[in-house]
Design a protein around this motif. Structure first.
Motif, PDB file in Angstrom:
ATOM      1  N   ASP A   1      43.888  52.815  35.027  1.00 60.07           N
ATOM      2  CA  ASP A   1      43.609  53.100  33.246  1.00 60.07           C
ATOM      3  C   ASP A   1      43.710  54.330  33.066  1.00 60.07           C
ATOM      4  OD1 ASP A   1      44.095  50.268  33.306  1.00 60.07           O
ATOM      5  OD2 ASP A   1      41.868  50.045  33.503  1.00 60.07           O
ATOM      6  N   HIS A   2      44.720  54.853  33.060  1.00 60.84           N
ATOM      7  CA  HIS A   2      44.681  56.563  32.860  1.00 60.84           C
ATOM      8  C   HIS A   2      44.337  56.379  31.154  1.00 60.84           C
ATOM      9  CE1 HIS A   2      45.714  58.491  36.378  1.00 60.84           C
ATOM     10  NE2 HIS A   2      45.866  56.927  36.273  1.00 60.84           N
ATOM     11  N   LEU A   3      43.000  55.844  30.273  1.00 62.10           N
ATOM     12  CA  LEU A   3      43.123  56.430  29.116  1.00 62.10           C
ATOM     13  C   LEU A   3      42.923  57.634  28.370  1.00 62.10           C
ATOM     14  CD1 LEU A   3      38.860  54.027  29.359  1.00 62.10           C
ATOM     15  CD2 LEU A   3      41.944  53.716  29.349  1.00 62.10           C
ATOM     16  N   ASP A   4      42.637  58.506  28.669  1.00 59.98           N
ATOM     17  CA  ASP A   4      43.565  60.127  28.223  1.00 59.98           C
ATOM     18  C   ASP A   4      44.143  60.114  28.258  1.00 59.98           C
ATOM     19  OD1 ASP A   4      43.666  59.880  30.791  1.00 59.98           O
ATOM     20  OD2 ASP A   4      42.881  61.895  31.377  1.00 59.98           O
ATOM     21  N   ARG A   5      45.457  59.309  28.369  1.00 61.21           N
ATOM     22  CA  ARG A   5      46.491  59.431  28.324  1.00 61.21           C
ATOM     23  C   ARG A   5      47.306  58.199  27.549  1.00 61.21           C
ATOM     24  NH1 ARG A   5      49.182  60.312  34.264  1.00 61.21           N
ATOM     25  NH2 ARG A   5      47.498  61.325  35.361  1.00 61.21           N
ATOM     26  N   GLY A   6      46.792  57.479  27.235  1.00 65.41           N
ATOM     27  CA  GLY A   6      46.433  56.531  26.849  1.00 65.41           C
ATOM     28  C   GLY A   6      47.656  54.739  27.613  1.00 65.41           C
ATOM     29  N   GLN A   7      47.065  54.758  28.606  1.00 64.14           N
ATOM     30  CA  GLN A   7      47.962  53.757  29.153  1.00 64.14           C
ATOM     31  C   GLN A   7      46.422  53.126  30.172  1.00 64.14           C
ATOM     32  OE1 GLN A   7      49.639  55.473  32.589  1.00 64.14           O
ATOM     33  NE2 GLN A   7      51.211  57.725  31.535  1.00 64.14           N
ATOM     34  N   GLU A   8      46.430  51.718  29.885  1.00 69.50           N
ATOM     35  CA  GLU A   8      45.893  50.539  29.855  1.00 69.50           C
ATOM     36  C   GLU A   8      46.052  49.611  30.845  1.00 69.50           C
ATOM     37  OE1 GLU A   8      42.390  48.574  28.206  1.00 69.50           O
ATOM     38  OE2 GLU A   8      42.947  49.662  26.737  1.00 69.50           O
ATOM     39  N   ALA A   9      45.864  49.001  31.508  1.00 67.87           N
ATOM     40  CA  ALA A   9      46.954  47.669  32.214  1.00 67.87           C
ATOM     41  C   ALA A   9      46.113  46.162  30.942  1.00 67.87           C
ATOM     42  CB  ALA A   9      45.942  47.010  33.466  1.00 67.87           C
ATOM     43  N   GLY A  10      44.848  46.382  30.615  1.00 66.92           N
ATOM     44  CA  GLY A  10      44.424  45.266  30.146  1.00 66.92           C
ATOM     45  C   GLY A  10      44.729  43.620  31.076  1.00 66.92           C
ATOM     46  N   ALA A  11      45.110  43.163  29.817  1.00 68.53           N
ATOM     47  CA  ALA A  11      44.711  41.291  30.587  1.00 68.53           C
ATOM     48  C   ALA A  11      46.175  41.331  31.430  1.00 68.53           C
ATOM     49  CB  ALA A  11      45.349  40.248  29.578  1.00 68.53           C
ATOM     50  N   SER A  12      47.090  42.384  31.548  1.00 62.96           N
ATOM     51  CA  SER A  12      47.933  42.633  32.709  1.00 62.96           C
ATOM     52  C   SER A  12      47.173  42.745  33.688  1.00 62.96           C
ATOM     53  CB  SER A  12      49.159  43.654  32.109  1.00 62.96           C
ATOM     54  OG  SER A  12      49.049  44.097  32.155  1.00 62.96           O
ATOM     55  N   SER A  13      46.477  42.973  34.078  1.00 61.62           N
ATOM     56  CA  SER A  13      46.393  44.145  35.804  1.00 61.62           C
ATOM     57  C   SER A  13      45.871  42.552  36.651  1.00 61.62           C
ATOM     58  CB  SER A  13      44.658  44.501  35.637  1.00 61.62           C
ATOM     59  OG  SER A  13      43.700  44.570  36.722  1.00 61.62           O
ATOM     60  N   ARG A  14      46.411  43.059  37.881  1.00 62.24           N
ATOM     61  CA  ARG A  14      47.424  42.451  39.121  1.00 62.24           C
ATOM     62  C   ARG A  14      46.023  42.132  39.507  1.00 62.24           C
ATOM     63  NH1 ARG A  14      49.463  38.461  38.523  1.00 62.24           N
ATOM     64  NH2 ARG A  14      47.537  37.470  40.019  1.00 62.24           N
ATOM     65  N   ILE A  15      44.867  43.325  40.192  1.00 61.89           N
ATOM     66  CA  ILE A  15      43.447  43.489  40.588  1.00 61.89           C
ATOM     67  C   ILE A  15      42.632  42.140  39.653  1.00 61.89           C
ATOM     68  CG2 ILE A  15      41.544  44.042  41.200  1.00 61.89           C
ATOM     69  CD1 ILE A  15      44.236  46.744  42.097  1.00 61.89           C
ATOM     70  N   LEU A  16      42.128  42.876  38.732  1.00 64.52           N
ATOM     71  CA  LEU A  16      41.839  41.655  37.758  1.00 64.52           C
ATOM     72  C   LEU A  16      42.098  40.233  37.748  1.00 64.52           C
ATOM     73  CD1 LEU A  16      39.424  42.823  35.884  1.00 64.52           C
ATOM     74  CD2 LEU A  16      40.764  42.547  33.541  1.00 64.52           C
ATOM     75  N   THR A  17      43.528  40.162  37.527  1.00 69.84           N
ATOM     76  CA  THR A  17      44.031  38.317  37.426  1.00 69.84           C
ATOM     77  C   THR A  17      43.726  37.506  39.132  1.00 69.84           C
ATOM     78  OG1 THR A  17      45.360  38.853  36.094  1.00 69.84           O
ATOM     79  CG2 THR A  17      45.632  37.371  37.099  1.00 69.84           C
ATOM     80  N   ASP A  18      44.212  39.044  40.262  1.00 67.43           N
ATOM     81  CA  ASP A  18      43.705  38.701  41.310  1.00 67.43           C
ATOM     82  C   ASP A  18      41.883  37.873  41.735  1.00 67.43           C
ATOM     83  OD1 ASP A  18      46.287  38.005  41.785  1.00 67.43           O
ATOM     84  OD2 ASP A  18      46.339  40.430  43.181  1.00 67.43           O
ATOM     85  N   GLU A  19      41.395  39.082  40.888  1.00 68.89           N
ATOM     86  CA  GLU A  19      39.939  37.975  41.214  1.00 68.89           C
ATOM     87  C   GLU A  19      39.299  36.776  40.971  1.00 68.89           C
ATOM     88  OE1 GLU A  19      35.563  38.486  42.287  1.00 68.89           O
ATOM     89  OE2 GLU A  19      37.885  39.537  43.407  1.00 68.89           O
ATOM     90  N   ILE A  20      39.779  36.791  39.305  1.00 68.89           N
ATOM     91  CA  ILE A  20      40.135  36.270  38.485  1.00 68.89           C
ATOM     92  C   ILE A  20      40.174  34.593  38.915  1.00 68.89           C
ATOM     93  CG2 ILE A  20      39.989  34.612  36.475  1.00 68.89           C
ATOM     94  CD1 ILE A  20      39.998  37.271  34.975  1.00 68.89           C
ATOM     95  N   GLU A  21      41.371  34.898  39.986  1.00 71.40           N
ATOM     96  CA  GLU A  21      42.121  33.666  39.729  1.00 71.40           C
ATOM     97  C   GLU A  21      41.978  32.832  41.393  1.00 71.40           C
ATOM     98  OE1 GLU A  21      46.272  33.585  39.309  1.00 71.40           O
ATOM     99  OE2 GLU A  21      45.930  34.156  37.137  1.00 71.40           O
ATOM    100  N   ARG A  22      41.266  33.845  41.993  1.00 66.68           N
ATOM    101  CA  ARG A  22      41.206  33.700  43.746  1.00 66.68           C
ATOM    102  C   ARG A  22      40.555  32.140  44.456  1.00 66.68           C
ATOM    103  NH1 ARG A  22      36.153  35.927  46.933  1.00 66.68           N
ATOM    104  NH2 ARG A  22      35.627  37.667  44.787  1.00 66.68           N
TER     105      ARG A  22
END
Length: 693
Positions: free
Chosen positions: A149-170
């Motif tokens: 997430d490049h927060l200094d550029r205004g870029q953030e995956a948020g809820a669409s983060s694939r890694i975050l989703t994979d970990e939750i749904e594992r």
């Protein structure tokens, strides 16, 4: 499921991160070896026994805390800051424990450290000094991918983060895991709440309320280590099955000394008697506290005879009036019953000592005071006026002696309620009494009046919506000067005394000012399952926010079948062919039939207490609360509803235990509240209803 290897351009950077992980593992190994050396040296250090024991305990725990979990990377995230921190660093790796190199430079920061807060809270709207936040994907303890997430550029995956989703749904098999890699900002705010704050977390299914409570305990232990180690942290659940399910979370976070028990273990009894439902409800009523208080203090009676002792050749006496004045002085100081008896003993002997000092120049010796305190005249007086009593003795007498019950319950219970409590066929002696599970809270109430129980600095209470006022009081006694984290969902209240208001529960817990915080976003239960279960919520007549899910995977199938048990075996066999855990949830009246069918079919299964051993668990509907399975096969909703007064609440619990797939099997018509199902579809995230065969 994990992401595939990144493109060639990024593979070199992933290799660099893998090398850093290997270096961190080597550093952790050296830290452990050093701790083991200190333990060996400490074992031979002289000093008093207590100091040696404490040193050994501390070093042994330190060695255990530095263990490396081979199937889990030492870090799951990285922060690149816009400005250097106090130690001059601009990059930090975030993990489950603190790891340093040989020069004590941090290689991995504990997720609870102040700097780590930004990993969970930083956003493009409020970057908190973070330029880049990196999340790592992993499998088998190895890094497999990363996202930035490049927060200094205004870029953030948020809820669409694939890694975050994979970990939750594992998929999961075994006990509950920690969620340090996936804590959401609203959860992190609760986890890091100050020790002085008591919280009531109202969370729907899959919102992570249990994990929030456990991670808050871990955070508080990290932040207030010495204070909490002195006072202790207690985690309380509704039954042993749930405690077993969550018991691995805190040790995985390095917290090995937290006591985790079921509510029934606060005052264990050998429960061999089953109360009638109306009696059960009455024993959990808060009015029982006033009744028990009156019954205990009715044991203190006016003095009928003087107390006379000797000193030399003289006799010294305190008459009944003087003795009663001493009793009044002691009772006005509001002691516990046992402390009051000891205090009365000391004050009576002190009054006698004062008489001696007025008539003799030489004061009685210390040995005279001790021996007189235990003398027959003083002990006889105490036994008559302020008799020693045990909880079992008092409660047994109260429930079996109609006259004592009537005296104690006058103005508190009606005559009809007294008749319910009275058990004329009780054993002659309290030592032979047959107790019920509800009697435990009466015994605990009396025990707390006689002497104060151990107190904890922080208590975490899960499934608190099912606590009765008497159970709340049992917890409050153990948290007089501490704080509480109260977790639950009013919609999942299934006991006859389940609360309809968190304010009421907080008051009984001694924390009327506790903040009530809702968690409404579900991360574990797919939306297709939440939508199906949420049909029940309007009928529960509760003022609770309806939980919604961020997940759009999962599947729901509702089948009307001709042979319920045979269909259950078929579905369990099919589910075992897939990855993950399987829960067969049956009405209590069908559990034996289901168990026999599973065994005849040759399927290996376990009871709820064996959830860490078997992939397939057979769970009675009445104990499934708090448990989660990748696939749930739920039997006969109509019977689940019919078998309990709060059957719809119980069904709501059952339908929200799956974190991937839910199969509902029924012979009888579904409850009318569930007649509406989505259109049949074979696509993920949709539901299908099949006709009876």
């Amino acid at each position: 499921m994990t992401r595939p290897e990144p493109p060639t351009a990024l593979r070199g950077e992933l290799d660099s991160e893998r090398q850093y992980l290997a270096e961190a593992r080597d550093a952790l190994r050296r830290m452990r070896e050093q701790a083991e050396k200190l333990l060996d040296v400490g074992a031979g250090v002289g000093g008093d026994a207590y100091a040696a024991e404490r040193l050994g305990f501390t070093l042994t725990r330190r060695v255990a805390q530095l263990s490396d979990q081979a199937d889990t990377p030492l870090f799951f995230g990285r922060l690149d800051l816009t400005d250097a921190s106090d130690d001059g660093s601009t990059r930090y790796y975030i993990g489950r424990r603190h790891v340093t190199d040989d020069a004590s430079h941090p290689l991995v920061l504990d997720w609870r450290a102040p700097v780590s807060r930004a990993f969970y809270r930083a956003s493009t709207r409020e970057p908190l000094g973070v330029a880049v936040r990196r999340r790592f994907g992993s499998s088998g303890g190895e890094l497999t991918s990363f996202e930035d997430d490049h927060l200094d550029r205004g870029q953030e995956a948020g809820a669409s983060s694939r890694i975050l989703t994979d970990e939750i749904e594992r998929p999961r098999v075994g006990p509950m895991r920690d969620i340090v890699a996936t804590i959401q900002p609203e959860q992190d705010e609760l986890v890091r709440a100050d020790l002085s704050v008591s919280l009531c977390v109202q969370g729907g299914p899959g919102t992570g309320k249990t994990a929030v409570g456990l991670h808050r305990a871990a955070y508080l232990l990290f932040t207030h280590r010495h204070r909490l180690e002195r006072g202790g942290v207690l985690v309380v659940g509704p039954n042993r099955a749930l405690i077993q399910f969550v018991s691995s979370v805190l040790p995985a976070l390095g917290e090995l000394d937290v006591e985790q028990i079921s509510i029934g273990e606060l005052y264990p009894v050998d429960a061999r008697h089953i109360d009638e439902p109306a009696v059960d409800v009455l024993k959990h009523d808060v009015r029982m506290a006033a009744l028990l208080h009156r019954a205990l203090w009715r044991q203190v009676v006016p003095a009928q005879a003087p107390v006379t002792v000797t000193h030399g050749s003289s006799r010294f006496t305190l008459g009944p009036d003087a003795l009663d004045r001493v009793v009044d002085e002691v009772t006005q100081s509001s002691p516990t019953y046992a402390t009051g008896r000891d205090r009365l003993r000391a004050r009576v002997v002190s009054r006698l000592q004062r008489q001696i000092e007025l008539r003799h120049a030489d004061a009685p010796s210390e040995s005279w005071f001790r021996s007189t305190s235990r003398s027959r005249p003083v002990t006889r007086f105490l036994d008559a006026v302020w008799p020693a009593v045990t909880p079992e003795e008092l409660v047994h007498r109260l429930l079996s002696d109609r006259a004592l019950l009537a005296e104690s319950a006058d103005g508190i219970l009606t005559e009809a309620e007294q008749d319910l409590l009275h058990r004329p066929q009780r054993a002659r002696s309290y030592r032979a009494a047959r107790w019920s599970t509800s009697d435990a809270y009466l015994l605990d109430e009396v025990a707390g009046l006689i002497d104060r129980p151990r107190r904890y600095t922080h208590i975490v209470v899960d499934e608190a919506q099912d606590l009765s006022p008497m159970q709340c009081r049992a917890l409050a006694r153990r948290s007089t000067h501490g704080s509480l984290t109260v977790l639950g969902d009013l919609a999942q209240g299934t006991t006859p005394w389940a609360t309809r208001s968190w304010a009421e529960t907080a008051t009984h817990l001694g924390r009327p000012d506790a903040a009530v915080v809702p968690l409404t976003t579900g991360f574990r239960v797919p939306s297709v399952l939440m939508d199906f279960a949420n049909q029940l919520v309007p009928t529960l007549d509760l003022d609770v926010p309806v939980a919604t899910s961020l997940r759009h995977d999962g599947s729901l199938r509702v089948r009307r079948v001709a042979d319920l048990v045979a269909a259950a075996v078929e579905e369990c066999r099919a589910a075992l062919a897939r990855e993950g855990s399987v829960g067969l949830v049956a009405p209590d009246s069908l559990v034996d039939d289901a168990a026999q069918a599973l065994s005849r079919a040759g399927l290996a299964w376990g009871a709820p207490e064996d959830v860490t051993v078997h992939r397939l668990t057979l769970v009675p509907a009445t104990v499934v609360k708090g448990l989660e399975f990748d696939t749930v096969v739920a039997l006969e909703p109509a019977r689940i509803v019919a078998e309990e007064p709060r059957g719809l609440n119980r069904l709501y619990v059952v339908l929200t235990r799956a974190v991937s797939d839910l199969v509902v099997l029924h012979e009888d018509p579904l409850p009318s509240e569930l007649r509406t199902t989505p259109d049949a579809s074979s696509a993920p995230g949709a539901a299908a209803q099949e006709p009876a065969r």
